[in-house]
Design an enzyme around this catalytic site. Structure first.
Site, short mmCIF file in Angstrom:
data_model
loop_
_atom_site.label_atom_id
_atom_site.label_comp_id
_atom_site.label_asym_id
_atom_site.label_seq_id
_atom_site.Cartn_x
_atom_site.Cartn_y
_atom_site.Cartn_z
CB SER A 1 -0.90 0.00 1.24
OG SER A 1 -1.51 1.25 1.45
CE1 TYR B 1 -4.74 -1.99 5.03
CE2 TYR B 1 -4.07 0.21 4.33
CZ TYR B 1 -4.49 -1.07 4.02
OH TYR B 1 -4.65 -1.44 2.71
#
Length: 279
Positions: free
Chosen positions: A162, A175
């Site tokens: 990501s 995250y």
């Protein structure tokens, strides 16, 4: 379209999701048989059925990637259906509200505000869930399905990192840290499996407007939220990605004829977000 991929088979965890469902459709158009593994088998079946109706070969398989026995059962289902596979895409992952702060930066008043989740209010369970889903949810399928690739001494593993792995976004510390771990783990696996001819890479998607996050990025009237304004301000191409924007990069990384000497990389697909300093 990749001629190398024609006739191959791919296992995709998180296959019932928006992005991984699109990856499955894209690979199917290249002639790849796809097994969509998801905790929600109904969603996986829906995507598999749509692929089949379009002339492809796909199955939905129930799988809890945090459970070794469930993942082993899914492996056997794939072998029973396809007999073999060449590709593992570790797409299962995600965030949790229980691992997110209310505000972007800390303010002393947050500690006394019952309506605000500060860094000090984040429950351990929230962090554990996000780390488990992303890190363990990549480790376990790689152990279970990777054995098959090791025995045949060939194949590709693709992980999903990501933009958070490059620069952590505000509000979502668990995250961000977990995805940084995925990037690191990808490089470790690439080195570890190189002697048995298994390439391991990752993609790092930027910001994609999907039905799942539409309410976070847009207002009911279709205008952008303040967070979306920040995202697009720092995206040189000044737009969100679409799920189909991932397909070309994924096909390249999985194609031994085009990327046979490529392993251990994390490829941004982000409209230039990771290249822009903001100045």
């Amino acid at each position: 379209m990749s001629e190398f991929l024609k006739g191959k088979a791919a296992v995709i965890t998180g296959g019932g999701g928006v992005l991984c469902g699109e990856l499955a459709r894209g690979l199917s158009k290249c002639g790849v048989k796809v097994a969509l593994l998801d905790l929600n088998k109904e969603r996986a079946d829906q995507i598999a059925d749509s692929i089949t109706k379009d002339g492809g070969t796909a199955i939905g398989v129930e799988c809890n990637v945090l459970d070794q026995s469930s993942t082993q059962k899914a492996y056997q289902t794939v072998i029973d259906a396809f007999g073999d596979f060449d590709i593992l895409i570790n797409g299962a992952g995600g965030n949790s509200p229980k691992a997110s702060t209310t505000n972007e930066v800390f303010d002393l008043k947050d500690m006394d505000n019952p309506d605000t989740v500060s860094f000090f209010d984040l429950p351990k369970e929230g962090f554990e869930f996000v780390f488990g889903l992303n890190i363990m949810g990549t480790l376990i399928p790689t152990q279970v399905f990777g054995k098959h690739l090791v025995k045949k001494q060939g194949g590709s593993i693709l992980n999903i990192s990501s933009m958070n792995a490059y620069t952590p976004l505000t509000k979502i510390p668990a995250y961000s840290a977990a995805k940084a771990g995925i990037s690191n783990f990808t490089q470790w696996l690439a080195v570890h499996f190189a002697p048995v001819n298994i390439r391991v890479n990752a993609i790092a998607p930027g910001f994609f407007l999907t039905e799942q996050n539409r309410t976070l990025l847009t207002n009911p009237d279709g205008s952008l939220t303040p967070r979306s304004d920040k995202i697009l301000t720092h995206t040189p191409m000044k737009k969100f990605g679409t799920p189909a924007d991932l397909n070309g990069a994924v096909e390249f990384l999985l194609d031994d004829n085009k990327a046979g000497f490529v392993t251990g990389i994390i490829l941004p697909i982000d409209g230039g977000f990771s290249a822009y300093s903001g100045v």
